[in-house]
Enzyme design. Structure first.
Site, short mmCIF file in Angstrom:
data_model
loop_
_atom_site.label_atom_id
_atom_site.label_comp_id
_atom_site.label_asym_id
_atom_site.label_seq_id
_atom_site.Cartn_x
_atom_site.Cartn_y
_atom_site.Cartn_z
N ASP A 67 0.83 -1.20 0.00
CA ASP A 67 0.00 0.00 0.00
C ASP A 67 0.86 1.26 0.00
O ASP A 67 2.09 1.18 0.18
CB ASP A 67 -0.97 0.00 1.20
N HIS A 138 -7.85 -4.77 9.92
CA HIS A 138 -7.49 -4.47 8.52
C HIS A 138 -6.19 -5.18 8.13
O HIS A 138 -5.31 -5.41 8.96
CB HIS A 138 -7.40 -2.96 8.25
N GLU A 143 -9.82 -1.44 5.08
CA GLU A 143 -10.46 -1.17 6.36
C GLU A 143 -11.73 -2.03 6.48
O GLU A 143 -12.21 -2.59 5.50
CB GLU A 143 -10.83 0.32 6.42
C1 F6R Z 1 1.17 -1.71 6.16
C2 F6R Z 1 -0.02 -2.51 6.30
C3 F6R Z 1 -0.89 -2.44 7.51
C4 F6R Z 1 -0.18 -2.88 8.78
C5 F6R Z 1 -1.12 -2.79 9.96
C6 F6R Z 1 -0.42 -3.17 11.25
O1 F6R Z 1 1.77 -1.96 4.89
O2 F6R Z 1 -0.29 -3.21 5.41
O3 F6R Z 1 -2.00 -3.27 7.31
O4 F6R Z 1 0.28 -4.20 8.62
O5 F6R Z 1 -1.61 -1.50 10.06
O6 F6R Z 1 0.55 -2.22 11.53
P1 F6R Z 1 1.62 -2.47 12.68
O7 F6R Z 1 2.41 -3.64 12.26
O8 F6R Z 1 2.42 -1.21 12.72
O9 F6R Z 1 0.84 -2.73 13.92
#
Ligand code: F6R
Length: 260
Positions: A67, A138, A143
């Site tokens: 993303d 997500h 979302e």
């Molecule tokens: C980022 C992504 C998001 C994260 C998610 C968890 O490329 O795809 O879905 O994996 O927001 O984020 P963290 O690992 O920072 O808790």
């Protein structure tokens, strides 16, 4: 879906790195799917170590991020293209020109998703996709409510996601409102999925993803449809699971020939 519960993020990272190393060493043109966020960082640390100490080369790899924020200028330190460079790709020998992110700049946003999916397809599809999960379930920036068959497209970030990510910006106002994200249908096309989740803050999302109904309400639950998805969790992230005894038993009794 295979659930693996381990004590530490480092143990989980070594397992994920084993899966990636296997793909990188056995495939002449490996295509890696990279995630940003905090969860995969120990995996990148381990892969960088293997590159430096064990000669694991990524020179023949292509990579696609999941993303990208919309509206950040190219080169912005928090754009996911830069983040993945700083956290992983610039520390190994992958060619910068073969690391792709959705184009979140203002021009051509309507077709950016379609172009990205076409680029993934042209590269042969993703061999192994690393994933994290948000506290609301997500994956990538799909979302809650995202279509389970969605393609790469523009999404509006929830207030929760923007607040969660505000830690990377000077203020909440600076967190973009939109992102381009691989769709859930796009992610399902990767040949292998490796999701890593650590900490109690992910326990509810992990329980919904693994043991809840398949539902757009929990985008991570789409992994239930994939035939080669591995969910790597520490004890805290596993704490909401009802069947953790079974997941531990089946991992302990896994035949040696049946790799992750
Ligand atoms: C980022 C992504 C998001 C994260 C998610 C968890 O490329 O795809 O879905 O994996 O927001 O984020 P963290 O690992 O920072 O808790």
């Amino acid at each position: 879906m295979e659930i693996v519960i381990q004590e530490s993020a480092e143990q989980l990272a070594r397992m994920a790195a084993d899966v990636i190393e296997d793909v990188v060493r056995t495939n002449p043109n490996p295509v890696l799917g990279l995630a940003t966020g905090s969860s995969p960082l120990p995996i990148y640390t381990e892969l960088i170590r293997r590159h430096r100490e064990e000669g694991l080369s990524f020179a023949h790899c292509t990579a696609f991020t999941l993303d990208e924020y919309v509206g950040l200028p190219a080169g912005h330190p928090e754009s996911y293209h830069e983040v993945i460079r700083n956290e992983f790709t610039r520390h190994v020998d992958i060619d910068d020109a073969r690391v792709f992110s959705p184009d979140g700049s203002a021009d051509g946003l309507e077709s950016a998703g379609e172009r990205y999916d076409a680029a993934i397809k042209a590269a042969g599809g993703v061999d192994v996709q690393i994933l994290g999960i948000g506290s609301d379930g997500h994956i990538a920036f799909n979302e809650p409510g995202s279509s389970l068959s969605s393609r790469t497209r523009l999404k509006t970030l929830t207030a929760q996601t923007r607040e969660d990510n505000a830690r990377f910006f000077d203020s909440l106002d600076q967190v973009p409102i939109h992102a381009l994200t691989q769709g859930l249908g796009t992610i399902l096309e990767a040949r292998r999925l490796v999701l890593i989740a650590t900490g109690a803050g992910k326990a509810q999302a992990v329980a919904n993803m693994v043991e809840g109904p398949l539902a757009a309400f929990c985008p991570g639950s789409v992994l239930q449809l994939h035939n080669h998805a591995i969910v790597l969790v520490d004890e805290a992230a596993a704490s909401g699971l009802t069947h953790s005894d079974y997941y531990r038993l089946s991992f302990d009794r896994k035949p040696a020939w049946q790799k992750l």
